[in-house]
Design a protein around this motif. Structure first.
Motif, PDB file in Angstrom:
ATOM      1  N   PHE A 103       0.857  -1.186   0.000  1.00  0.00           N
ATOM      2  CA  PHE A 103       0.000   0.000   0.000  1.00  0.00           C
ATOM      3  C   PHE A 103       0.895   1.238   0.000  1.00  0.00           C
ATOM      4  O   PHE A 103       1.651   1.474   0.948  1.00  0.00           O
ATOM      5  CB  PHE A 103      -0.909   0.018   1.224  1.00  0.00           C
ATOM      6  CG  PHE A 103      -2.105  -0.903   1.138  1.00  0.00           C
ATOM      7  CD1 PHE A 103      -2.277  -1.776   0.073  1.00  0.00           C
ATOM      8  CD2 PHE A 103      -3.081  -0.885   2.134  1.00  0.00           C
ATOM      9  CE1 PHE A 103      -3.386  -2.622  -0.005  1.00  0.00           C
ATOM     10  CE2 PHE A 103      -4.191  -1.714   2.068  1.00  0.00           C
ATOM     11  CZ  PHE A 103      -4.350  -2.584   1.001  1.00  0.00           C
ATOM     12  N   SER A 105       0.872   5.298  -0.065  1.00  0.00           N
ATOM     13  CA  SER A 105      -0.119   6.324   0.275  1.00  0.00           C
ATOM     14  C   SER A 105       0.544   7.660   0.545  1.00  0.00           C
ATOM     15  O   SER A 105       1.682   7.732   0.999  1.00  0.00           O
ATOM     16  CB  SER A 105      -0.930   5.877   1.492  1.00  0.00           C
ATOM     17  OG  SER A 105      -0.090   5.588   2.598  1.00  0.00           O
ATOM     18  N   ALA A 113      -5.180   4.231   3.804  1.00  0.00           N
ATOM     19  CA  ALA A 113      -4.475   2.957   3.610  1.00  0.00           C
ATOM     20  C   ALA A 113      -4.369   2.172   4.907  1.00  0.00           C
ATOM     21  O   ALA A 113      -4.565   0.950   4.927  1.00  0.00           O
ATOM     22  CB  ALA A 113      -3.083   3.217   3.042  1.00  0.00           C
ATOM     23  N   THR A 126       0.502  -7.186   4.131  1.00  0.00           N
ATOM     24  CA  THR A 126       0.640  -5.857   3.541  1.00  0.00           C
ATOM     25  C   THR A 126       1.859  -5.133   4.089  1.00  0.00           C
ATOM     26  O   THR A 126       2.072  -5.080   5.300  1.00  0.00           O
ATOM     27  CB  THR A 126      -0.611  -5.004   3.824  1.00  0.00           C
ATOM     28  OG1 THR A 126      -1.767  -5.662   3.299  1.00  0.00           O
ATOM     29  CG2 THR A 126      -0.499  -3.629   3.173  1.00  0.00           C
ATOM     30  N   HIS A 128       3.575  -1.262   3.919  1.00  0.00           N
ATOM     31  CA  HIS A 128       3.133   0.108   3.636  1.00  0.00           C
ATOM     32  C   HIS A 128       4.310   1.012   3.300  1.00  0.00           C
ATOM     33  O   HIS A 128       5.373   0.934   3.931  1.00  0.00           O
ATOM     34  CB  HIS A 128       2.430   0.698   4.861  1.00  0.00           C
ATOM     35  CG  HIS A 128       1.081   0.130   5.131  1.00  0.00           C
ATOM     36  ND1 HIS A 128      -0.089   0.729   4.706  1.00  0.00           N
ATOM     37  CD2 HIS A 128       0.706  -0.979   5.803  1.00  0.00           C
ATOM     38  CE1 HIS A 128      -1.129   0.012   5.114  1.00  0.00           C
ATOM     39  NE2 HIS A 128      -0.668  -1.029   5.775  1.00  0.00           N
TER      40      HIS A 128
END
Length: 211
Positions: A103, A105, A113, A126, A128
């Motif tokens: 993700f 963002s 997110a 996930t 980030h």
């Protein structure tokens, strides 16, 4: 490589068209969450998406309903934005086949997110990449793994806020000295030099997350 659009209706009365780029046989999907007034076509997110493709990821480039409708964003609309992003991600037929999610963002998107990963129950797979987060992002960053990049002169996220995250084992923190909320500095040439440094951070993030 195939490029398609996930077309959905939105609360703001306009269709949103999320761009989906499939490279074929990819094991990871990178989802790009724009900022409040910072679309996926702007430099920080555009280059992040390009780097994701270089590392073999498929891409989902999100658009918020209020952006499509050219409407103003109100804080009370945050839950609606999040629900519409969750619906867009869930609409991908290939979603269960991805072994990893990444993700990416920017600004307000860092809150979106963080909440989307938690509420969809995908936080475990996930990683980030948080760009210029907001104070409201901090609880979600603490629950995440990945990297965060912020500007030393960003009025929306200061050293006191950064101190809440610095030292966490799960998040690598990068500070760009003198950079503002767009991670830009004084002159155009200086900002381009900073952008090159940031792109190297992107490569490092993808190498860590995918290997």
């Amino acid at each position: 490589m195939s490029v398609s659009r996930i077309v959905m209706s939105s609360h703001w009365g306009r269709e949103v068209r999320h761009k989906y780029v499939a490279q074929g046989e990819a094991k990871a999907l990178a989802v790009v969450f724009p900022g409040k007034d910072y679309s996926v076509e702007r430099s920080l997110l555009d280059y992040a998406a390009k780097v994701a493709r270089e590392h073999g990821c498929d891409l989902l480039l999100l658009e918020y309903g209020y952006q499509s409708a050219r409407a103003d964003f109100k804080r009370e609309d945050m839950d609606i934005v999040i629900e519409e992003c969750k619906a867009a991600i869930a609409a991908l037929p290939a979603l269960p086949e991805y072994e990893q999610l990444l993700f990416i963002s920017k600004s307000m998107g860092t809150v979106v997110a963080g909440r989307v990963a938690a509420e969809m129950g995908v936080q475990q797979k996930t990683a980030h990449l948080y760009l210029t987060p907001l104070v409201d992002s901090i609880p979600w960053i603490k629950q995440s793994r990945g990297s965060m990049i912020y500007g030393g002169s960003d009025p929306l996220f200061n050293e006191q806020h950064s101190a809440e995250i610095t030292g966490l084992q799960n998040i690598r923190v990068y500070r760009i000295d003198d950079a503002n909320h767009a991670l830009e500095v004084g002159s155009v040439n200086e900002s381009l030099a900073v952008l090159l440094v940031i792109i190297n951070f992107y490569h490092e993030f993808f190498r860590d997350a995918l290997h």
